[in-house]
Scaffold this motif. Structure first.
Motif: not given
Length: 178
Positions: A56-57, A73-76, A99-100, A112-114
């Motif tokens: 979880v980034y 996460t690296l999975k969305g 998602i970083l 929301l921004y990703a």
């Protein structure tokens, strides 16, 4: 004020992100390289709060409804509406799921921004759907956001190689490294 620091119970976990409940500051969430952890007593004790096994980034918390938490996460992107008890993926339209960074709009928590390795994606409905907003974003590895609290249309993106800014809610970006 940063002069001294005290370890608070997560041991040697790598913690890329933290958020605090805006109504109950004793409640904190930690995004780790192993899931989300929650403390309800100002970090004295922690318990797993879902997404075990995920890196979880990024975390974001809805300031008007703090039981709503987003995790990158690296999975969305995942969303919890019950304080981290349950999580659901919300990735419709995300072409890049690494998602970083996450950022909620300061005036509308449904926006929301990703930040991803593929650029910036924006949702206007609490993560139900996403669309890319990358016009002018020359460096796409977005690792951090900072929103202007007095102007929700202005957002800064920390990228691989610099900083870009939008003043129109992500419609266009300008590199501001100079």
């Amino acid at each position: 004020a940063g002069a001294t620091w005290t370890p608070l119970g997560l041991g040697d976990k790598n913690v890329p992100s933290l958020v605090i409940d805006p109504f109950t500051p004793q409640i904190l969430y930690a995004g780790t390289l192993g899931g989300v952890f929650k403390s309800t007593n100002t970090c004295q004790n922690w318990r797993p709060a879902g997404l075990t096994g995920y890196n979880v980034y990024a975390l974001a918390i809805d300031p008007s409804s703090p039981d709503t938490i987003y995790a990158g996460t690296l999975k969305g992107v995942f969303k919890s509406t019950n304080g981290g008890e349950n999580w659901a993926p919300i990735n419709t339209g995300l072409a890049s799921k690494k998602i970083l960074a996450l950022q909620l709009d300061s005036s509308n928590p449904h926006i929301l921004y990703a930040g991803t390795l593929g650029g910036v994606f924006k949702s206007t409905n609490g993560g139900e759907n996403w669309r890319p907003v990358n016009t002018g974003l020359t460096r796409k590895g977005v690792q951090a956001f900072a929103g202007d609290p007095s102007d929700p249309q202005t957002l800064y993106a920390g990228t691989v190689g610099g900083i870009s800014r939008t003043t129109d809610g992500g419609a266009t970006w300008t590199e501001i490294n100079t």
